[in-house]
Design a protein around this motif. Structure first.
Motif: not given
Length: 182
Positions: A69-96
């Motif tokens: 998918t090109g989406i990188s979301i490490p397991y240690s990221v803190s993401i709240g409720k109702r998160f939405y990714i509008g389109h896939f691809g080239n999404i990088i989120i740092n682990s902290n």
């Protein structure tokens, strides 16, 4: 559970398509499902050997999701409720990184580390934040609640709540908030 709230948001945005259709067609939801399960394991109080094995498997699944998918979301990221990714691809989120509730991000978004020495760090994203296509948010900054980060913007300084940010470097153009984006 946060995954249930993610599904509810995806259903709302899709015109109330079935859960099965969403699971089969929404790559962002694939990435979120793997992330939510992996994050639950990460936060659990399981015995350390069991937790390490499960996290090892979680990393394999996360890498597989990243490849397809090109989406990188490490397991240690803190993401709240109702998160939405509008389109896939080239999404990088740092682990902290920390992301609040009701946030939407588009393809090509990077939320990552920047800076040197004691000025090195990652962003904290508030609630109800919309992040447009190819936006980059980097460094130890805070993005306030209800902000809009416009497409192709580079944000390296903290932003007050309700701000709309445009450009490179990102500049506040108004305080109309994200109410029409989320």
């Amino acid at each position: 559970m946060s995954l249930k709230s993610d599904f509810i948001k995806y259903k709302k945005y899709s015109g109330n398509k079935s859960t099965l259709v969403l699971l089969l067609t929404q790559q962002g939801l694939w990435a979120l499902t793997v992330y939510r399960i992996s994050n639950k394991i990460f936060k659990s109080s399981l015995l350390k050997p069991i937790k390490l094995v499960l996290l090892g498997l979680a990393i394999i699944y996360q890498k597989w999701i990243e490849i397809i998918t090109g989406i990188s979301i490490p397991y240690s990221v803190s993401i709240g409720k109702r998160f939405y990714i509008g389109h896939f691809g080239n999404i990088i989120i740092n682990s902290n990184v920390k992301i609040g509730d009701d946030c939407n991000i588009s393809q090509g978004v990077t939320i990552g580390v920047s800076g040197r020495g004691d000025k090195r760090g990652v962003p904290t994203i508030g609630n109800n934040v919309y992040i447009g296509v190819n936006a980059v948010i980097a460094g130890p900054i805070i993005i306030g609640d209800n902000c809009v980060i416009a497409a192709n913007s580079l944000v390296t300084k903290s932003i007050a709540r309700n701000a709309v940010v445009v450009g490179v470097p990102g500049k506040i153009v108004n305080y109309n908030s994200s109410k029409d984006y989320i």
